[in-house]
Enzyme design. Sequence first.
Site, mmCIF file in Angstrom:
data_model
loop_
_atom_site.group_PDB
_atom_site.id
_atom_site.type_symbol
_atom_site.label_atom_id
_atom_site.label_comp_id
_atom_site.label_asym_id
_atom_site.label_seq_id
_atom_site.Cartn_x
_atom_site.Cartn_y
_atom_site.Cartn_z
ATOM 1 C CB CYS A 95 -27.308 44.194 -49.172
ATOM 2 S SG CYS A 95 -26.194 44.769 -47.861
ATOM 3 N NE ARG A 129 -19.454 48.303 -43.487
ATOM 4 C CZ ARG A 129 -20.792 48.351 -43.402
ATOM 5 N NH1 ARG A 129 -21.371 48.708 -42.262
ATOM 6 N NH2 ARG A 129 -21.537 48.051 -44.446
ATOM 7 C CG HIS A 192 -23.694 45.387 -52.855
ATOM 8 N ND1 HIS A 192 -25.032 45.691 -52.919
ATOM 9 C CD2 HIS A 192 -23.402 45.261 -51.527
ATOM 10 C CE1 HIS A 192 -25.526 45.761 -51.691
ATOM 11 N NE2 HIS A 192 -24.571 45.508 -50.840
#
Length: 240
Positions: A95, A129, A192
């Site tokens: 990330c 997002r 993640h």
Amino acid sequence: MSKGTINILQLYPREMNIYGDWGNVLVLKQRLVWHGYDANILEHNADGEFPADVDLIVGGGGQDSGQIVIQQDLQLIAPHLRALAKDGMPMLIICGLYQLFGNYFKTHDGTVIPGIGVLDLETHGGTERLIGNVVASSDEFGDVHGYENHSGQTFLGPGLRPLAVVSKGEGNNSKENHEGARHLNIVASYLHGSLLPKNPAIADFLLEKAVTRKYGSFEPGDVDDSLAELARQHAGSRPR
């Protein structure tokens, strides 16, 4: 008797560890034990000295503010990181540090955070997002499962191949179906969750490269991955 010791370095665990990326380090440590090796966990933070003896590097995600905090130190150690990458050091970059290992990250307000050029990519901050479960297919690692949560839109350069092709989710950006990047012995990803508990093939790839680079060969142990496989099945069945 231990077959040897691998030194795992976590980059900036104070500033770049907001999505449970510490779990990746724990998986690498435990799988080393299962394979018959010892693990030594090291840290490098913005006010510290880079350790001399490192075998595997792990970096996690963070907010834009965290990226700014580490920027100066990251540029200082950039030549060393580039040299280690070229020398075959295995690295898992997630990330926020995935973005900064590229050429630059341009935030939504126009601020340009220079990257360190280990990976030929660029990232642009967006208004949307990209959030949710991801399933992607990799020729190296099979199906890759994880969870993305980022507004950066990352685009790979022409010589950089993606980690996987997305079948569920967005991945690097909302215009293509690529997730992450693969270069030398580097695995980079937006995923993640943490990434490695549900993707043991990636964990063992990193460990094999680290052990072989240090000791000349890797002797795997007999590892029971039935729980990891169950987690993968559940992850794959979840809605976006």
